[in-house]
Design a protein around this motif. Structure first.
Motif, PDB file in Angstrom:
ATOM      1  N   VAL A 183       0.780  -0.882   0.031  1.00  0.00           N
ATOM      2  CA  VAL A 183       0.066  -0.034   0.180  1.00  0.00           C
ATOM      3  C   VAL A 183       0.980   1.873  -0.267  1.00  0.00           C
ATOM      4  CG1 VAL A 183      -2.010   1.676   1.292  1.00  0.00           C
ATOM      5  CG2 VAL A 183      -1.823  -1.409   1.068  1.00  0.00           C
ATOM      6  N   VAL A 184       2.418   0.956   0.810  1.00  0.00           N
ATOM      7  CA  VAL A 184       2.954   2.549   1.308  1.00  0.00           C
ATOM      8  C   VAL A 184       3.539   2.132  -0.417  1.00  0.00           C
ATOM      9  CG1 VAL A 184       4.831   3.182   1.957  1.00  0.00           C
ATOM     10  CG2 VAL A 184       3.048   2.179   2.904  1.00  0.00           C
ATOM     11  N   ASP A 185       4.001   1.587  -1.272  1.00  0.00           N
ATOM     12  CA  ASP A 185       4.723   1.599  -2.116  1.00  0.00           C
ATOM     13  C   ASP A 185       4.028   1.872  -3.239  1.00  0.00           C
ATOM     14  OD1 ASP A 185       6.601   0.311  -4.060  1.00  0.00           O
ATOM     15  OD2 ASP A 185       6.667  -1.161  -3.514  1.00  0.00           O
ATOM     16  N   ALA A 186       2.733   1.535  -3.623  1.00  0.00           N
ATOM     17  CA  ALA A 186       1.666   2.073  -4.730  1.00  0.00           C
ATOM     18  C   ALA A 186       1.270   3.629  -4.293  1.00  0.00           C
ATOM     19  CB  ALA A 186       0.269   1.006  -4.844  1.00  0.00           C
ATOM     20  N   GLY A 187       1.702   3.725  -3.221  1.00  0.00           N
ATOM     21  CA  GLY A 187       0.834   4.726  -2.579  1.00  0.00           C
ATOM     22  C   GLY A 187       1.466   5.796  -3.260  1.00  0.00           C
ATOM     23  N   VAL A 188       2.555   5.848  -3.129  1.00  0.00           N
ATOM     24  CA  VAL A 188       4.150   6.573  -3.025  1.00  0.00           C
ATOM     25  C   VAL A 188       4.268   6.552  -4.683  1.00  0.00           C
ATOM     26  CG1 VAL A 188       6.355   6.887  -2.255  1.00  0.00           C
ATOM     27  CG2 VAL A 188       5.578   6.113  -0.461  1.00  0.00           C
ATOM     28  N   LEU A 189       4.232   5.860  -5.261  1.00  0.00           N
ATOM     29  CA  LEU A 189       4.823   5.610  -7.235  1.00  0.00           C
ATOM     30  C   LEU A 189       3.279   6.415  -7.605  1.00  0.00           C
ATOM     31  CD1 LEU A 189       5.292   4.931  -9.174  1.00  0.00           C
ATOM     32  CD2 LEU A 189       4.446   2.748  -9.222  1.00  0.00           C
ATOM     33  N   THR A 190       2.208   6.375  -7.241  1.00  0.00           N
ATOM     34  CA  THR A 190       1.329   7.068  -7.756  1.00  0.00           C
ATOM     35  C   THR A 190       1.950   8.614  -7.573  1.00  0.00           C
ATOM     36  OG1 THR A 190       0.511   4.930  -7.282  1.00  0.00           O
ATOM     37  CG2 THR A 190      -1.331   7.106  -7.334  1.00  0.00           C
ATOM     38  N   LEU A 191       2.091   9.138  -6.074  1.00  0.00           N
ATOM     39  CA  LEU A 191       1.846  10.390  -5.719  1.00  0.00           C
ATOM     40  C   LEU A 191       3.346  10.152  -6.965  1.00  0.00           C
ATOM     41  CD1 LEU A 191       1.909  10.433  -2.119  1.00  0.00           C
ATOM     42  CD2 LEU A 191      -0.213  11.655  -3.728  1.00  0.00           C
ATOM     43  N   GLY A 192       4.406  10.266  -7.396  1.00  0.00           N
ATOM     44  CA  GLY A 192       5.388  10.380  -7.698  1.00  0.00           C
ATOM     45  C   GLY A 192       4.892  10.473  -9.050  1.00  0.00           C
ATOM     46  N   LEU A 193       4.056   9.447  -9.707  1.00  0.00           N
ATOM     47  CA  LEU A 193       3.840   9.712 -11.261  1.00  0.00           C
ATOM     48  C   LEU A 193       3.306  10.480 -11.256  1.00  0.00           C
ATOM     49  CD1 LEU A 193       2.382   6.325 -11.601  1.00  0.00           C
ATOM     50  CD2 LEU A 193       4.729   7.253 -12.570  1.00  0.00           C
ATOM     51  N   LEU A 194       2.050  11.778 -10.227  1.00  0.00           N
ATOM     52  CA  LEU A 194       1.677  12.473 -10.575  1.00  0.00           C
ATOM     53  C   LEU A 194       2.569  14.138 -10.394  1.00  0.00           C
ATOM     54  CD1 LEU A 194      -1.501  11.941  -8.019  1.00  0.00           C
ATOM     55  CD2 LEU A 194      -1.508  12.137 -10.633  1.00  0.00           C
ATOM     56  N   ALA A 195       4.028  13.593  -9.501  1.00  0.00           N
ATOM     57  CA  ALA A 195       4.549  14.858  -9.594  1.00  0.00           C
ATOM     58  C   ALA A 195       5.646  14.704 -10.806  1.00  0.00           C
ATOM     59  CB  ALA A 195       5.568  14.923  -8.375  1.00  0.00           C
ATOM     60  N   TRP A 238       9.687   5.436 -13.585  1.00  0.00           N
ATOM     61  CA  TRP A 238      11.825   4.418 -13.262  1.00  0.00           C
ATOM     62  C   TRP A 238      11.864   4.803 -11.744  1.00  0.00           C
ATOM     63  CZ3 TRP A 238      11.287   0.492 -15.989  1.00  0.00           C
ATOM     64  CH2 TRP A 238      11.214   0.495 -17.661  1.00  0.00           C
ATOM     65  N   LEU A 239      12.324   6.641 -11.566  1.00  0.00           N
ATOM     66  CA  LEU A 239      12.542   7.187 -10.632  1.00  0.00           C
ATOM     67  C   LEU A 239      11.779   7.224  -9.065  1.00  0.00           C
ATOM     68  CD1 LEU A 239      14.633   8.922  -8.926  1.00  0.00           C
ATOM     69  CD2 LEU A 239      13.680  11.173  -9.971  1.00  0.00           C
ATOM     70  N   GLY A 240       9.696   6.648  -9.971  1.00  0.00           N
ATOM     71  CA  GLY A 240       9.162   6.849  -9.095  1.00  0.00           C
ATOM     72  C   GLY A 240       9.327   5.735  -7.765  1.00  0.00           C
ATOM     73  N   ARG A 241       8.935   4.312  -8.925  1.00  0.00           N
ATOM     74  CA  ARG A 241       9.894   3.151  -8.403  1.00  0.00           C
ATOM     75  C   ARG A 241      10.842   2.706  -7.344  1.00  0.00           C
ATOM     76  NH1 ARG A 241       8.666  -0.746  -5.943  1.00  0.00           N
ATOM     77  NH2 ARG A 241       7.767  -2.800  -6.349  1.00  0.00           N
ATOM     78  N   ALA A 242      11.747   3.768  -8.036  1.00  0.00           N
ATOM     79  CA  ALA A 242      13.107   3.392  -6.502  1.00  0.00           C
ATOM     80  C   ALA A 242      12.861   4.340  -4.997  1.00  0.00           C
ATOM     81  CB  ALA A 242      13.861   4.158  -7.599  1.00  0.00           C
ATOM     82  N   ILE A 243      12.021   4.688  -5.621  1.00  0.00           N
ATOM     83  CA  ILE A 243      11.743   5.849  -4.068  1.00  0.00           C
ATOM     84  C   ILE A 243      10.685   5.522  -3.860  1.00  0.00           C
ATOM     85  CG2 ILE A 243      10.250   8.384  -3.584  1.00  0.00           C
ATOM     86  CD1 ILE A 243      12.108   9.571  -6.138  1.00  0.00           C
ATOM     87  N   SER A 244       9.572   4.983  -4.240  1.00  0.00           N
ATOM     88  CA  SER A 244       8.546   4.195  -3.512  1.00  0.00           C
ATOM     89  C   SER A 244       8.879   2.740  -2.880  1.00  0.00           C
ATOM     90  CB  SER A 244       7.117   4.153  -4.800  1.00  0.00           C
ATOM     91  OG  SER A 244       7.835   3.037  -5.394  1.00  0.00           O
TER      92      SER A 244
END
Length: 158
Positions: free
Chosen positions: A37-49, A54-60
């Motif tokens: 849930v955290v991984d997917a949520g942070v990835l989603t926020l990263g994509l929106l930002a 690729w980078l969004g997934r590494a951060i998440s």
């Protein structure tokens, strides 16, 4: 019969150690769901930002790994040795989970690179990656990061 079985040096069929492992596996799975849930949520926020997949997934992944470390330390493996500093255990957790990360991220990359639907819905690729890395992460974490005090190697004689 039971007394004769134990007198011959056999352990009881059910003991505390045998019951501990299934509980740890279940709790590890629950923590893994929270990590997803955290991984997917942070990835989603990263994509929106605008971070991109690729980078969004590494951060998440780093955020989710930190979350699962904390939850596993205080709940899943609550009987683990706490003699090492938490920062050392966190670092060790990240290192031993590189194998799980390779399975996790490799699955994600393969899916979003090869299947258009996964590119459009990267959270599905995150789910598949999470499952791929879970088994290795449990085994390595239990063995090297969250060892019980009596499982830890004895201190070296000086």
């Amino acid at each position: 019969m039971r007394d004769a079985f134990q007198r011959r040096g056999h352990a009881p069929v059910v003991n505390a150690e045998r019951l501990r492992l299934p509980g740890e596996i279940i709790r590890f799975g629950v923590v893994g769901v929270a990590g997803f849930v955290v991984d997917a949520g942070v990835l989603t926020l990263g994509l929106l930002a605008g971070a991109g997949p690729w980078l969004g997934r590494a951060i998440s992944y780093v955020v989710a790994a930190t979350t699962t470390f904390a939850l596993n330390r205080c709940w899943t493996f609550r009987g683990a040795d706490r003699s090492r500093p938490v920062t050392r255990d966190w670092g060790l957790f990240l290192v031993v989970n590189l194998a799980g990360f390779a399975c996790n991220y490799g699955t994600y990359v393969a899916l979003i690179s090869g299947i258009p639907m996964m590119r459009d819905l990267p959270v599905l690729a995150v789910a598949a990656g999470s499952l791929a890395g879970m088994v290795g992460n449990f085994v390595l974490s239990r063995r090297y990061v969250f060892r019980r005090r009596h499982d830890s190697p004895a201190p070296a004689a000086e």
